[in-house]
Motif scaffolding. Structure first.
Motif, short mmCIF file in Angstrom:
data_model
loop_
_atom_site.label_atom_id
_atom_site.label_comp_id
_atom_site.label_asym_id
_atom_site.label_seq_id
_atom_site.Cartn_x
_atom_site.Cartn_y
_atom_site.Cartn_z
N ARG A 1 0.83 -1.21 0.00
CA ARG A 1 0.00 0.00 0.00
C ARG A 1 0.87 1.26 0.00
NH1 ARG A 1 -5.53 -1.13 2.97
NH2 ARG A 1 -5.73 -3.34 2.53
N VAL A 2 1.96 1.21 0.73
CA VAL A 2 2.90 2.33 0.75
C VAL A 2 3.48 2.54 -0.65
CG1 VAL A 2 5.19 3.07 1.57
CG2 VAL A 2 3.47 2.24 3.19
N GLU A 3 3.81 1.44 -1.31
CA GLU A 3 4.32 1.50 -2.68
C GLU A 3 3.31 2.17 -3.61
OE1 GLU A 3 5.69 -1.95 -5.32
OE2 GLU A 3 6.80 -2.21 -3.44
N THR A 4 2.04 1.84 -3.44
CA THR A 4 0.98 2.45 -4.24
C THR A 4 0.92 3.95 -3.99
OG1 THR A 4 -0.30 0.40 -4.24
CG2 THR A 4 -1.51 2.43 -4.71
N LEU B 1 -2.09 10.05 10.38
CA LEU B 1 -1.12 10.45 9.35
C LEU B 1 -1.68 10.26 7.94
CD1 LEU B 1 2.11 8.99 10.98
CD2 LEU B 1 1.41 11.40 10.86
N ALA B 2 -2.46 9.21 7.74
CA ALA B 2 -3.09 8.99 6.43
C ALA B 2 -4.10 10.10 6.16
CB ALA B 2 -3.76 7.62 6.38
N ALA B 3 -4.83 10.51 7.19
CA ALA B 3 -5.79 11.61 7.03
C ALA B 3 -5.08 12.90 6.65
CB ALA B 3 -6.59 11.81 8.32
N ARG B 4 -3.90 13.11 7.19
CA ARG B 4 -3.12 14.32 6.84
C ARG B 4 -2.75 14.32 5.36
NH1 ARG B 4 0.73 14.60 12.16
NH2 ARG B 4 -0.91 15.26 13.58
N ILE B 5 -2.39 13.15 4.84
CA ILE B 5 -2.08 13.06 3.41
C ILE B 5 -3.33 13.39 2.60
CG2 ILE B 5 -1.43 11.53 1.52
CD1 ILE B 5 0.12 9.84 3.63
N GLU B 6 -4.42 12.77 2.98
CA GLU B 6 -5.69 12.98 2.27
C GLU B 6 -6.05 14.47 2.24
OE1 GLU B 6 -10.41 11.75 2.63
OE2 GLU B 6 -8.99 10.99 4.11
N ALA C 1 2.34 9.49 -5.93
CA ALA C 1 3.07 10.73 -5.65
C ALA C 1 4.11 11.02 -6.72
CB ALA C 1 3.73 10.66 -4.27
N GLU C 2 4.77 9.98 -7.21
CA GLU C 2 5.81 10.16 -8.24
C GLU C 2 5.27 10.83 -9.49
OE1 GLU C 2 7.80 6.46 -9.07
OE2 GLU C 2 8.51 6.29 -7.00
N VAL C 3 4.02 10.53 -9.84
CA VAL C 3 3.42 11.11 -11.05
C VAL C 3 2.49 12.27 -10.71
CG1 VAL C 3 3.68 9.02 -12.43
CG2 VAL C 3 1.57 9.38 -11.12
N GLU C 4 2.54 12.68 -9.43
CA GLU C 4 1.72 13.80 -8.94
C GLU C 4 0.23 13.61 -9.20
OE1 GLU C 4 3.40 17.58 -10.11
OE2 GLU C 4 5.31 17.11 -9.12
N ASP C 5 -0.21 12.37 -9.02
CA ASP C 5 -1.63 12.04 -9.13
C ASP C 5 -2.24 12.20 -7.74
OD1 ASP C 5 -4.16 11.01 -9.48
OD2 ASP C 5 -3.50 9.13 -10.41
N TRP C 6 -2.50 13.44 -7.37
CA TRP C 6 -2.94 13.78 -6.02
C TRP C 6 -4.33 13.22 -5.72
CZ3 TRP C 6 1.58 14.24 -4.75
CH2 TRP C 6 2.48 15.15 -5.28
N GLU C 7 -5.17 13.12 -6.74
CA GLU C 7 -6.51 12.57 -6.51
C GLU C 7 -6.43 11.09 -6.11
OE1 GLU C 7 -10.55 11.67 -9.04
OE2 GLU C 7 -9.40 13.44 -9.59
N SER C 8 -5.63 10.32 -6.82
CA SER C 8 -5.46 8.90 -6.48
C SER C 8 -4.74 8.74 -5.15
CB SER C 8 -4.69 8.17 -7.58
OG SER C 8 -5.44 8.15 -8.77
N LEU C 9 -3.77 9.59 -4.90
CA LEU C 9 -3.06 9.55 -3.62
C LEU C 9 -4.04 9.82 -2.48
CD1 LEU C 9 -0.39 9.35 -2.04
CD2 LEU C 9 -0.10 11.80 -2.41
N SER C 10 -4.90 10.79 -2.65
CA SER C 10 -5.91 11.13 -1.65
C SER C 10 -6.85 9.95 -1.42
CB SER C 10 -6.70 12.36 -2.09
OG SER C 10 -7.76 12.61 -1.22
N ARG C 11 -7.26 9.30 -2.48
CA ARG C 11 -8.20 8.18 -2.37
C ARG C 11 -7.58 7.01 -1.60
NH1 ARG C 11 -8.69 7.30 -7.30
NH2 ARG C 11 -7.44 5.43 -7.45
#
Length: 109
Positions: A34-37, A72-77, A42-52
């Motif tokens: 999941r961390v890898e995902t 911490l996950a909520a902070r990323i979201e 993040a590497e491709v700056e897909d913030w919507e998918s990162l948030s999800r």
């Protein structure tokens, strides 16, 4: 003067619950993937998918007894959904990843 901080393993609050131990173990074993995902998004700056994915981890971490990971996950979201810079989002992600490395299955000694 530099303060030395000893990082302690993070155990689930349900680690000693025989009814949940197997589920906690599964969550912990899947965490690196999941961390890898998260990092891939993040590497491709897909913030919507990162948030999800962060949103999903927020709920899962809470359900399996890891409230600090949930926070911490909520902070990323929220960083992804707000008007934060990519640097701020990545700092939130790095903090989450560092804590994930400390997560262990089982009960604290």
């Amino acid at each position: 003067m530099q303060v030395s901080q000893t990082l302690q393993p993070i155990y689930s609050v349900f680690g000693d619950n025989p009814n949940l131990a197997e589920l906690v173990e599964i969550f912990v074993s899947e965490l690196p993937q999941r961390v890898e995902t998260l990092q891939s998004h993040a590497e491709v700056e897909d913030w919507e998918s990162l948030s999800r994915v962060a949103h999903q981890l927020n709920g899962n971490a809470s359900s399996y007894g890891f409230p600090q990971l949930s926070t911490l996950a909520a902070r990323i979201e929220y960083a992804c959904r707000g008007e934060n810079s990519s640097d701020e989002i990545l700092r939130s992600l790095d903090n989450f990843v560092e804590q994930c490395e400390l997560v262990r299955a089982g009960a604290a000694a």
